[in-house]
Enzyme design. Sequence first.
Site, PDB file in Angstrom:
ATOM      1  N   ASP A 117      -5.905  38.489  49.974  1.00 45.86           N
ATOM      2  CA  ASP A 117      -7.252  37.840  50.569  1.00 45.86           C
ATOM      3  C   ASP A 117      -7.991  38.826  51.481  1.00 45.86           C
ATOM      4  O   ASP A 117      -9.103  38.952  51.659  1.00 45.86           O
ATOM      5  CB  ASP A 117      -7.023  36.520  51.075  1.00 45.86           C
ATOM      6  CG  ASP A 117      -6.065  36.567  52.264  1.00 45.86           C
ATOM      7  OD1 ASP A 117      -5.259  37.209  52.337  1.00 45.86           O
ATOM      8  OD2 ASP A 117      -5.670  35.468  52.791  1.00 45.86           O
ATOM      9  N   ASP A 142       3.341  37.495  49.155  1.00 46.13           N
ATOM     10  CA  ASP A 142       3.409  36.321  49.933  1.00 46.13           C
ATOM     11  C   ASP A 142       2.941  35.172  49.193  1.00 46.13           C
ATOM     12  O   ASP A 142       3.084  33.958  49.597  1.00 46.13           O
ATOM     13  CB  ASP A 142       2.355  36.584  51.168  1.00 46.13           C
ATOM     14  CG  ASP A 142       2.864  37.777  52.080  1.00 46.13           C
ATOM     15  OD1 ASP A 142       4.045  38.420  51.624  1.00 46.13           O
ATOM     16  OD2 ASP A 142       1.769  38.433  52.464  1.00 46.13           O
ATOM     17  N   MET A 184      10.527  38.317  53.278  1.00 47.04           N
ATOM     18  CA  MET A 184       9.142  38.311  53.894  1.00 47.04           C
ATOM     19  C   MET A 184       8.298  37.253  53.408  1.00 47.04           C
ATOM     20  O   MET A 184       8.857  36.141  52.835  1.00 47.04           O
ATOM     21  CB  MET A 184       8.482  39.666  53.132  1.00 47.04           C
ATOM     22  CG  MET A 184       9.115  40.999  53.676  1.00 47.04           C
ATOM     23  SD  MET A 184       8.046  42.476  53.010  1.00 47.04           S
ATOM     24  CE  MET A 184       8.476  43.732  53.935  1.00 47.04           C
TER      25      MET A 184
HETATM   26  O1  F6P Z   1       1.924  41.174  52.803  1.00 45.32           O
HETATM   27  C1  F6P Z   1       3.021  41.764  52.054  1.00 45.32           C
HETATM   28  C2  F6P Z   1       3.846  42.014  52.944  1.00 45.32           C
HETATM   29  O2  F6P Z   1       4.910  42.703  52.388  1.00 45.32           O
HETATM   30  C3  F6P Z   1       4.307  40.962  53.970  1.00 45.32           C
HETATM   31  O3  F6P Z   1       5.288  39.954  53.273  1.00 45.32           O
HETATM   32  C4  F6P Z   1       4.911  41.836  55.067  1.00 45.32           C
HETATM   33  O4  F6P Z   1       4.817  40.922  56.340  1.00 45.32           O
HETATM   34  C5  F6P Z   1       3.999  42.980  55.348  1.00 45.32           C
HETATM   35  O5  F6P Z   1       3.342  43.123  54.024  1.00 45.32           O
HETATM   36  C6  F6P Z   1       4.639  44.073  55.500  1.00 45.32           C
HETATM   37  O6  F6P Z   1       3.801  45.314  55.711  1.00 45.32           O
HETATM   38  P1  F6P Z   1       4.030  46.718  55.693  1.00 45.32           P
HETATM   39  O7  F6P Z   1       4.290  47.315  54.241  1.00 45.32           O
HETATM   40  O8  F6P Z   1       2.834  47.521  56.032  1.00 45.32           O
HETATM   41  O9  F6P Z   1       5.108  47.215  56.571  1.00 45.32           O
END
Ligand code: F6P
Length: 360
Positions: A117, A142, A184
């Site tokens: 989003d 997510d 996550m």
């Molecule tokens: O939005 C996808 C996601 O994997 C979330 O579940 C998690 O909180 C975040 O991205 C982690 O982000 P990054 O890859 O920047 O650590």
Amino acid sequence: MGERKRIGILTSGGDCAGLNAVIRAVVYRATGSYGWEVLGIRQATQGLMTQPPQFINLEIEKVDSLLTTGGTVLGTTNKGDPFAFPMPDGTLCDRSTDIIAGYYQLGLEALIGIGGDGSMAILRRLAKQGNLNLVAIPKTIDNDVGITEHSIGFDTAVNIATEALDRLHFTAASHSRVMILEVMGRDAGHIAISAGIAGGADVILIPEIPYTIDRVCRKIKERQEQGKSYSLVIVSEAVRTEVGEQITNTNRLGQCRYGGIGQYLADEICTGIGAETRVTVLGHIQRGGTPSPLERLIAAAFGVAAVDLIAEGKYDQMVTWQNRQVVNVPIAEAIAQYRAVDPDGTLVRTARGLGICLGD
Ligand code: F6P
């Protein structure tokens, strides 16, 4: 003969399984059925911002082998809002006009944006400002994009989390332990509730349902009294402490991420009932690897439908998955509706019906 229609495609935000399957489907439909050219834009909007714009010509031969591969061949980023883009001198600069110029410089007639989003809101703003013809495909492990039942990446993430629970089961049983799996999902508990049911968790904690440590400990105790010496707990990363504190980590660049609720619970359970407890943080394992069959199926359906929308001249639309159908909706409607787990929905009722403790 007139010039071939040329469209662009980009992936934006965190990577996940199924992105390459979408790219492949778009290329098959656009070049195979319509005879269009497809340019794959590198590193999300940064590929359009750069001079010269960074892209690859996507032909069927180049995407043939992509169905089963993880990540995105185009590269992606979940940093750098183009309206406040971090410059090397530390200032923030509005680079939107550069991106729009890149779109026209490449002679694109439309752009397919694959993102969550946040990415969609940015792409839509760019499209409005520059009159770009945008079609969006939802992706995020997510699964929190409004209206669609599935976003690309979610099903594979659930499969991975379920497999992790299956594996933890054996160690839990062998050692009579409480095994906690932290998954996550950012602010939504979709991965935890789905994998928790599928993987036979005894306790599922999600941000949408407040919990108490006492209730969790009682469930584990009850199991012990029934002769079940071990318990499996799955917790979403955004679940707060019992007193409502968020547990996050901030790195040296000041970037803040969820992480640590599993260890918090382990300490509380150990203190509460003395159970030997171990924590597994699944992390980015959930985003990588081979897309599940359902993921590939939805990726194919989304890719084909997005190209068909362009063929029909229907823009500012997002493809969604509803009741095993692809339905297009205005992007604005989808991003206006955050999709959390419904505390009264089927999955929560199913979990309760199975005797799974949700902490309340
Ligand atoms: O939005 C996808 C996601 O994997 C979330 O579940 C998690 O909180 C975040 O991205 C982690 O982000 P990054 O890859 O920047 O650590």
